[in-house]
Design an enzyme around this catalytic site. Structure first.
Site, mmCIF file in Angstrom:
data_model
loop_
_atom_site.group_PDB
_atom_site.id
_atom_site.type_symbol
_atom_site.label_atom_id
_atom_site.label_comp_id
_atom_site.label_asym_id
_atom_site.label_seq_id
_atom_site.Cartn_x
_atom_site.Cartn_y
_atom_site.Cartn_z
ATOM 1 N N CYS A 159 66.742 37.593 59.238
ATOM 2 C CA CYS A 159 65.650 38.518 58.902
ATOM 3 C C CYS A 159 65.097 38.202 57.496
ATOM 4 O O CYS A 159 64.429 37.202 57.324
ATOM 5 C CB CYS A 159 66.121 39.959 59.040
ATOM 6 S SG CYS A 159 64.742 41.103 59.305
ATOM 7 N N HIS A 162 68.340 40.393 64.551
ATOM 8 C CA HIS A 162 69.704 40.663 64.082
ATOM 9 C C HIS A 162 70.717 40.377 65.191
ATOM 10 O O HIS A 162 70.907 41.195 66.093
ATOM 11 C CB HIS A 162 69.823 42.123 63.624
ATOM 12 C CG HIS A 162 69.109 42.405 62.348
ATOM 13 N ND1 HIS A 162 69.704 42.257 61.110
ATOM 14 C CD2 HIS A 162 67.839 42.799 62.104
ATOM 15 C CE1 HIS A 162 68.824 42.559 60.168
ATOM 16 N NE2 HIS A 162 67.690 42.897 60.745
ATOM 17 N N GLU A 187 73.868 40.417 64.950
ATOM 18 C CA GLU A 187 75.117 41.141 64.718
ATOM 19 C C GLU A 187 75.138 42.511 65.390
ATOM 20 O O GLU A 187 76.216 43.099 65.562
ATOM 21 C CB GLU A 187 75.374 41.305 63.216
ATOM 22 C CG GLU A 187 74.440 42.234 62.469
ATOM 23 C CD GLU A 187 73.147 41.583 61.999
ATOM 24 O OE1 GLU A 187 72.481 42.164 61.127
ATOM 25 O OE2 GLU A 187 72.786 40.502 62.517
#
Length: 509
Positions: free
Chosen positions: A79, A167, A169
Site C-alpha cells: 500500500c 493488503h 495480511e
C-alpha cells in the site's frame, strides 16, 4: 540468530498483522520504525514496507532512506510502501478518482512472476487507500490489476523489489498468505524453522549463557505471560529463580490459593504473599480510575520490593513483557497517549538496581501460548483469559470496599464457572463482571429492593488491540442472570455489555 524478515513501520494499523502472518509461516520477523532501520546483517533476508495513514504527497510523509536494502535484499512495499517506491522513482501517485476501500478482485495476473505464483484469476483482495499509483516508471513491470486499479502490483525489473496496493495480511485477501509465502519463502529463501520448540531450545540456551549462576526475581500474576516466562527461566536456572505471587485482595474468588498450588505443582520456587490489607488501606476513599491504578501499582511495588530484599544477591528482574509492549515503546510516533496506566513489574523504580531479563519480548500473545504448550503447561493455565493487573479494582466502578469486592468475586465466579460448564469459556477471549456505582429498584417476594447493578462483559479478539462483543446465547445469559440475583446478596439487576473496541475499551476503567 534467526533468519529474519525486517518490517519497516509507517504507522499502519495493519503492521502488527503483517508480522503475525509472517510468523504463521514459521519465519521470524521484527518491526522497526521506518526512520530507525537497524544494521543489515546476514540474518536479514528481506524487507517489507508497511502501509500508512499518510499520503506520499504530504509535507510530513514518512520517507525512509533505503540505500542499505533496495536492490540488495528482496523488498515488498504494501500500500503506502508501494506508492512510496513508485513516487521516489518518478511514478505518479495521485488521489484516487474513485473510493478504493474494501473488497476487489484481480482481473489481470502475471502468473509467471514469482510473487504472483499460485494466485488464481479473480482472487479477492482488500484495498484500503486514498491515493493510487496512476503511472509507474519505465523500469517497473505491472504484474497484477483490478478493474479499477491498473497498478495493483508491480516489480522493478532487474531487482527483487515489489509493490502491491492491497493488503495481503488481512482476512479478506483470500490468497494473501500465498503471496506472503511467495515473498518470504520463495523469493527471500527463508527456512520455515522458527517454531515454538526451536524458540524454547534457543531461549533456554541463551538464558543459561546470560544468567550463569545469577539469581532472578520475578513477580507472578497468575496469567499466561508471567507463567511462561517463569517456566523458561526455571528450566534455565532452576532454583536461582525466585518467584513472588502477591495477593492484592483484588483477585478472583479462590484464585490466590488455586494458582499458588498450581505453581508449586510446576516445581517453581514461589512465595505467596498475603497483602490484602495493605492494598485495601491504600485504596480507601479513592474513586478516580487512574488514581486507583496508581495506588495499586505503588502498593505492589512496595510489597514486591520488600520481598525481593529478603532474597540475597539478586541481580536480575524477570518480566513477562511481550512483543506488542516493545513495539508500542518504539512506535513511529513515539509512545501512544496514555489511555490507562499499566501496572506490572515493569513499573519498578530505579532504586532496585536490577538488570532486566525479558524472555518473551519477541513474542505475540498467541505465540506465548504455543510456547507454553511446548513447555508442557496445563491447558487451564494456557487458556486463562487475560486479567487486568489491578484486578477487580478496576472492575468496581467508584471507591473500593471489602464488601464490594465480596459481591463482585461471587458474581464473577458464577459467570466464569457457567462459561466453563457450557463450553463457552474457550470461545471467548476475555470475560468478566463489573460492579456499577448505582443501585436499582427491584422486587424480591413481596418486597421492593434497592440494590447493586452488575454488568457482564465478554469479547472476542486475538490480541486485545481490537475486540468485538461476544454473542453469548440468550439461554446462557438468562441462567447466569438468574443465578447471580438469587445467590449473591446485594445484587438485583444484571446487564450485558454489547460495546466493541473501538470505540469502547475492554475494561470499563
Amino acid at each position: 540468530m534467526h533468519q529474519t524478515i525486517l518490517i519497516l513501520d509507517f504507522g499502519s494499523q495493519y503492521t502488527q498483522l503483517i508480522a503475525r502472518r509472517v510468523r504463521e509461516l514459521n519465519v521470524y520477523c521484527e518491526i522497526h520504525p521506518f526512520n530507525k532501520i537497524p544494521e543489515i546483517t546476514k540474518d536479514i533476508k528481506g524487507v517489507i514496507l508497511s502501509g500508512s495513514p499518510f499520503s506520499v504527497r504530504d509535507a510530513n510523509a514518512p520517507f525512509p532512506l533505503l540505500e542499505s536494502v533496495k536492490g540488495k535484499l528482496p523488498l515488498l512495499g504494501v500500500c503506502y510502501g508501494a506508492q512510496f517506491l513508485s513516487h521516489i522513482n518518478g511514478g505518479e501517485v495521485l488521489p484516487s478518482s474513485i473510493r478504493e476501500y474494501g473488497r476487489a478482485n484481480l482481473s489481470f495476473i502475471n502468473h509467471e512472476n514469482e510473487l504472483m505464483e499460485g494466485i488464481t484469476d479473480g482472487s479477492q483482495v482488500w484495498m484500503s487507500h486514498g491515493d493510487t499509483i496512476l503511472t509507474v516508471p519505465q523500469n517497473f513491470e505491472i504484474i497484477a490489476s483490478t478493474s479499477n486499479v491498473k497498478v495493483s502490483a508491480f516489480q522493478i525489473t532487474e531487482e527483487k523489489t515489489y509493490g502491491i496496493q492491497f493488503h495481503p495480511e488481512v482476512y479478506h485477501s483470500t490468497e494473501g498468505m500465498i503471496l506472503l509465502k511467495n515473498f518470504v519463502v520463495n523469493i527471500c529463501k527463508c527456512e520455515q524453522s522458527w517454531t515454538p520448540v526451536s524458540f524454547v531450545e534457543a531461549s533456554i540456551a541463551d538464558l543459561k549463557n546470560k544468567l550463569g549462576n545469577d539469581k532472578v526475581v520475578l513477580g507472578l500474576s497468575g496469567g499466561v505471560d508471567s507463567s511462561v516466562a517463569a517456566i523458561l527461566l526455571h528450566k534455565a536456572i532452576g532454583t536461582n529463580l525466585h518467584c513472588i505471587f502477591v495477593d492484592n485482595g483484588l483477585l478472583r474468588k479462590n484464585e490466590f490459593e488455586t494458582v499458588l498450588h498450581s505453581y508449586h505443582d510446576m516445581g517453581l520456587n514461589v512465595k505467596g504473599v498475603d497483602a490484602k490489607e495493605l492494598f485495601y488501606n491504600a485504596l480507601k476513599g479513592i474513586s478516580e480510575p487512574e488514581a486507583k491504578r496508581k495506588a495499586i501499582g505503588k502498593t505492589f511495588i512496595d510489597v514486591f520490593d520488600t520481598e525481593a530484599h529478603r532474597i540475597e544477591d539478586v541481580k536480575w528482574l524477570g518480566q513477562g513483557t511481550i512483543y506488542p509492549d516493545v513495539i508500542e515503546s518504539m512506535s513511529v510516533n513515539g509512545p501512544s497517549a496514555t489511555i490507562k496506566s499499566h501496572h506490572n513489574v515493569g513499573g519498578l523504580p530505579d532504586y532496585m538496581k536490577l538488570q532486566i531479563i525479558e524472555p518473551l519480548n519477541t513474542l505475540f500473545k498467541d505465540e506465548v501460548r504455543r510456547v507454553g504448550k511446548a513447555l508442557g503447561l496445563k491447558n487451564e493455565l494456557l487458556n486463562r483469559h487475560p486479567f487486568p493487573g489491578p484486578g477487580l479494582g478496576i472492575r468496581i466502578l467508584g471507591d473500593i470496599t471489602p464488601e464490594k469486592i465480596r459481591i463482585l468475586q461471587e458474581v464473577d465466579f458464577i459467570y466464569i464457572e457457567e462459561l466453563k460448564k457450557q463450553d463457552l469459556y474457550t470461545k471467548v477471549w476475555q470475560a468478566g463482571a463489573i460492579l456499577l456505582p448505582i443501585q436499582s429498584v427491584g422486587v424480591m417476594g413481596d418486597e421492593r429492593t434497592y440494590e447493586q447493578v452488575v454488568a457482564l462483559r465478554a469479547v472476542s479478539s486475538t490480541d486485545g488491540m481490537t475486540a468485538d462483543w461476544s454473542h453469548l446465547p440468550y439461554e446462557f445469559l438468562a441462567k447466569v442472570s438468574s443465578d447471580i440475583i438469587n445467590k449473591v446478596k446485594g445484587v438485583n439487576r444484571v446487564v450485558y455489555d454489547i460495546s466493541s473496541k473501538p470505540p469502547a475499551t475492554i475494561e470499563w476503567e
